[in-house]
Design an enzyme around this catalytic site. Structure first.
Site: not given
Length: 358
Positions: A23, A128-130
């Site tokens: 990120y 990922d990251d949902m």
């Protein structure tokens, strides 16, 4: 010009390289081009482009890249092919599994066909990251991947599950994992599809063969390690520079893996020392002065003195006066690695929570 090292690339089908999956502040186009030169020197063979800051891979995945960015991707792919390396992209069709109807299916097909124009070797579908508290999560994700496999049979496919570690932090942020999620995925995915795994933690300090035996049994296949080292994009980790070689990975873990990628820091050039550990894990004989070759001898000599403080004390442990002193010292060096270091010392890489709300 940097001299090439006599290293041996991983043999056979084993993927070993970089997954650009962080990120926040992103690498420059030149950084990515430079890595087409760095990876062979490190004895690595793969590069997967999927920074979370690229909206055309994540929240706006269904849209095509603007022309200038598309031309850069074309240049990247050609450069990596020229170097005999495997290049790919990681597509994160955000929450597509919640509603995968005719419209969405056509949008995905259009995107895959667009990606095929880059002539990549690899394509990853990243969930990922949902949010993941969906009863039929494994079935919907497997359906999406099967479609992509049918549309792009020439590509080597990887996927990242929504729950990609046994770390409880994932359920804390993304909801409870559906029952038998991993085993259902393992049953439903085609044998050729590789599954990413970060280890016992999202950022695992150590990874053992025993850790991998357990998850291999859960998925019914060897996993591909998405190793979150030296990545430093979080609120805590952005305070530090991880300049020590990757360590605390069992030297025999390749017996339980289909591949091993490291997720680098937001600082591209300063990620290079950490990658020595990845290369040496797979018996590549690197020259002792490789970091000096890659970063410059004088800069590396100074970094070798300070890297313990940067990695274990971090910015917060240096104090304002020390930071200013070090910033002035490193400003005397030329080159992108020194520029990254000065920017970090001046707080320009400090974690911004807004980067999570793309």
């Amino acid at each position: 010009m940097m001299k090439r090292s006599a290293v041996i690339l991983p043999q056979g089908d084993f993927l070993c390289g970089i997954v650009e999956g962080y990120y926040g502040r992103t690498w420059s186009h030149q950084d990515r081009l430079d890595y087409a030169q760095f990876l062979p020197q490190l004895g690595l063979n793969s590069f997967l482009y999927c920074p979370k800051s690229d909206p055309y891979l994540r929240k706006q995945w269904f849209a095509h890249w603007p022309l200038a960015q598309w031309q850069q991707l074309l240049e990247l792919s050609a450069k990596y092919r020229e170097q005999g390396l495997l290049f790919g992209l990681g597509l994160s069709p955000f929450e597509l599994y919640r509603h995968y109807g005719a419209k969405e299916r056509q949008q995905l097909k259009d995107k895959v066909q667009r990606i095929q124009e880059l002539h990549p070797s690899l394509l990853a579908l990243l969930f990922d990251d949902m949010p993941g508290a969906v009863v039929d999560l494994a079935e919907r994700q497997a359906e999406i991947i099967a479609d992509v496999q049918a549309w792009a049979p020439e590509l080597r496919l990887l996927m990242c599950p929504t729950y990609y570690s046994t770390d409880p932090v994932l359920e804390k942020h993304f909801g409870p994992m559906p029952a038998e999620y991993w085993s259902r995925l393992g049953t439903l995915l085609a044998e050729q599809v590789e599954v990413f795994w970060t280890g016992p933690k999202v950022c695992s300090e150590s990874i053992s063969c025993a850790d991998l035996v357990v998850i291999q049994a859960a998925f019914g296949r060897p996993v591909t390690l998405w190793d979150n080292y030296p990545v430093n994009d979080g609120a805590v980790r952005s305070d530090k520079l991880y300049l020590e070689p990757l360590s605390q990975r069992s030297p025999k873990i390749n017996q339980h893996l289909a591949g091993h990628f490291c997720n680098p820091m937001n600082q591209a050039q300063l990620s290079l020392p950490a990658l020595r550990g990845l290369a040496e894990l797979y018996s590549n004989q690197l020259p002792q002065d490789l970091e000096a070759q890659l970063l410059g001898e004088e800069l590396w000599r100074q970094l070798a003195q300070d890297r313990h403080a940067f990695q274990y004390g971090g910015l917060s442990g240096l104090g304002e006066l020390r930071r200013q002193e070090l910033s002035s010292r490193y400003a005397r060096f030329t080159g992108p690695a020194a520029a990254e270091l000065v920017s970090w010392l001046q707080g320009e890489y400090t974690f911004d929570p807004a980067c999570l709300t793309d």
